[in-house]
Write an enzyme that holds these catalytic residues in place. Structure first.
Site, mmCIF file in Angstrom:
data_model
loop_
_atom_site.group_PDB
_atom_site.id
_atom_site.type_symbol
_atom_site.label_atom_id
_atom_site.label_comp_id
_atom_site.label_asym_id
_atom_site.label_seq_id
_atom_site.Cartn_x
_atom_site.Cartn_y
_atom_site.Cartn_z
ATOM 1 N N ASP A 5 0.852 -1.193 0.000
ATOM 2 C CA ASP A 5 0.000 0.000 0.000
ATOM 3 C C ASP A 5 0.894 1.252 0.000
ATOM 4 O O ASP A 5 1.791 1.381 0.843
ATOM 5 C CB ASP A 5 -0.853 -0.050 1.282
ATOM 6 C CG ASP A 5 -1.985 0.947 1.305
ATOM 7 O OD1 ASP A 5 -2.419 1.380 0.220
ATOM 8 O OD2 ASP A 5 -2.453 1.272 2.414
ATOM 9 N N HIS A 20 -9.131 4.894 -2.344
ATOM 10 C CA HIS A 20 -8.452 4.945 -1.034
ATOM 11 C C HIS A 20 -9.325 5.764 -0.079
ATOM 12 O O HIS A 20 -10.273 6.412 -0.499
ATOM 13 C CB HIS A 20 -7.089 5.630 -1.179
ATOM 14 C CG HIS A 20 -6.049 4.739 -1.773
ATOM 15 N ND1 HIS A 20 -4.980 4.268 -1.053
ATOM 16 C CD2 HIS A 20 -5.945 4.202 -3.009
ATOM 17 C CE1 HIS A 20 -4.255 3.496 -1.829
ATOM 18 N NE2 HIS A 20 -4.801 3.439 -3.028
HETATM 19 P P1 13P Z 1 -9.049 4.828 5.489
HETATM 20 O O1 13P Z 1 -8.162 5.658 6.351
HETATM 21 O O2 13P Z 1 -10.272 5.585 5.056
HETATM 22 O O3 13P Z 1 -9.412 3.518 6.106
HETATM 23 O O4 13P Z 1 -8.235 4.504 4.120
HETATM 24 C C1 13P Z 1 -7.279 3.487 4.096
HETATM 25 C C2 13P Z 1 -6.463 3.506 2.850
HETATM 26 O O5 13P Z 1 -6.754 4.158 1.882
HETATM 27 C C3 13P Z 1 -5.255 2.662 2.842
HETATM 28 O O6 13P Z 1 -4.501 2.860 1.683
HETATM 29 O O1 G3H Z 2 -3.221 4.830 3.662
HETATM 30 C C1 G3H Z 2 -2.834 4.722 4.814
HETATM 31 C C2 G3H Z 2 -3.145 3.490 5.585
HETATM 32 O O2 G3H Z 2 -4.273 3.674 6.399
HETATM 33 C C3 G3H Z 2 -1.964 2.997 6.340
HETATM 34 O O3 G3H Z 2 -1.585 3.857 7.358
HETATM 35 O O4 G3H Z 2 0.932 4.031 7.377
HETATM 36 O O5 G3H Z 2 -0.432 4.367 9.452
HETATM 37 O O6 G3H Z 2 -0.175 2.097 8.449
HETATM 38 P P1 G3H Z 2 -0.223 3.597 8.206
HETATM 39 ZN ZN ZN Z 3 -4.519 4.865 0.907
#
Ligand code: 13P
Ligand code: G3H
Ligand code: ZN
Length: 330
Positions: free
Chosen positions: A93, A232
């Site tokens: 991600d 996202h």
């Molecule tokens: P949320 O913060 O809305 O759950 O989005 C998560 C996300 O886009 C991870 O890439």
């Molecule tokens: O897009 C962001 C995700 O919610 C992941 O967040 O880097 O805090 O794990 P994080």
């Molecule tokens: Zn994201």
């Protein structure tokens, strides 16, 4: 060098094709620990849903990339043990460099996101193209991004959402060869997706966020018909979880998310992947706070992480069955 196929994982190509044809979206749930992984797999096996397990930079820093990969490998065996071999994709991600994407691909990831959305357009194209060239040689799928979401995207911060320009999508997809495209139509990361002044209030005083820009989504679909789109920042921020956290000592102020009705509409469109992380964090935190405030003498982590895992599972089952429409597709 490990290939994801040896681990029983799949890339996202077939998942997205079926999701596009069936007018639903694949859940992409972030995970950082065993309880989250178990809840995701239990929920998706019980509701017969394919799933994307997502690892962010934050997750890599917290839990270690290699351990998370082994956990995903374990998830394949775990699903089988629970009685159903659901398709499981292991996805990076918000990858920010070619080197990071290569490192994930070499250690068993079946899909990567290269998020060049904060770069100037030409640089985004160049970086994304380089990742696609490497990934496709190993049959790993790649998600690119155009447009910037409000809030924090790992290291990517933006004061305001910069909507994806439909004029750029066809050129971007053709030049880069990506398999899916994350777009910005008004979602944002985290539990405070909008400032109160951007919202209206309903009769009970609850914040009502501005609607997603479905007009932009429809124009993008017209420019690149049948191409998988990713959303996202798609948590709904359930207000019962927020209230439960706050009534057990928490202090979440003006937390607001994307209404489920709008996500259902998106899932029935070219949106094939919907990312959800914050809702899981809220569900876990609400459950942990509830147990610890009811039983202040409790100190066995299993006694509060167990209920947290159960609450997470219920949340994920709700998402696959009643929001994304991915339940019953395996
Ligand atoms: P949320 O913060 O809305 O759950 O989005 C998560 C996300 O886009 C991870 O890439
Ligand atoms: O897009 C962001 C995700 O919610 C992941 O967040 O880097 O805090 O794990 P994080
Ligand atoms: Zn994201």
């Amino acid at each position: 060098m490990v290939n994801y196929k040896e681990l029983g994982l799949v890339n996202s190509r077939d998942m997205f094709k079926k999701a596009m044809d069936g007018k639903y979206a694949i859940p992409a749930f972030n995970f950082n620990n065993m309880e989250q992984m178990q809840a995701i797999i239990q929920a998706c096996v019980e509701t017969r849903s394919p799933v994307i397990l997502q690892v962010s930079s934050g997750a890599r820093a917290y839990a270690n990339q290699t351990l998370l990969r082994y956990m995903a490998q374990g998830a394949v065996a775990y699903a089988g043990e629970l009685g159903l071999d659901i398709p499981i994709c292991l996805h990076l991600d918000h990858g920010d460099t070619l080197e990071l994407c290569i490192s994930c691909i070499e250690t068993g990831f079946s899909s990567v996101m290269i998020d060049g959305s904060h770069h100037p357009y030409e640089k985004n194209v160049e970086l994304t193209r380089a990742v696609v060239e490497y990934a496709h040689q190993r049959d790993v799928t790649v998600e690119g991004e155009l447009g910037v979401l409000a809030g924090i995207e790992d290291d990517v911060s933006a004061a305001a959402s910069v909507y994806t320009s439909p004029d750029q999508v066809e050129d971007f997809v053709n030049k880069t060869g990506v398999d899916s495209l994350a777009i910005s139509i008004g979602t944002s990361h985290g539990a405070n997706k909008f400032r109160p002044e951007q919202c209206t209030r309903d009769e009970r005083g609850v914040l009502v966020p501005p609607p997603l820009r479905f007009d932009i989504l429809e124009e993008i679909e017209r420019r690149i018909p049948g191409f998988p789109i990713v959303l996202h920042g798609a948590s709904s921020v359930p207000q019962d979880k927020v209230a439960s956290i706050n009534s057990n000592g928490g202090k979440l102020v003006d937390a607001v998310g994307i209404p489920e009705e709008q996500l259902r509409r998106a899932a029935a469109s070219a949106v094939c992947k919907i990312n959800i992380d914050s809702d899981g964090r809220l569900a876990m935190t609400a459950a942990v706070r509830e147990v610890l405030s009811r039983k202040p003498a409790e100190f066995d982590p299993r006694k509060y992480l167990g209920p947290a895992r159960e609450a997470l599972k219920e949340l994920y089952k709700h998402k696959t069955s009643h929001v994304l429409g991915s339940a019953g597709r395996v």
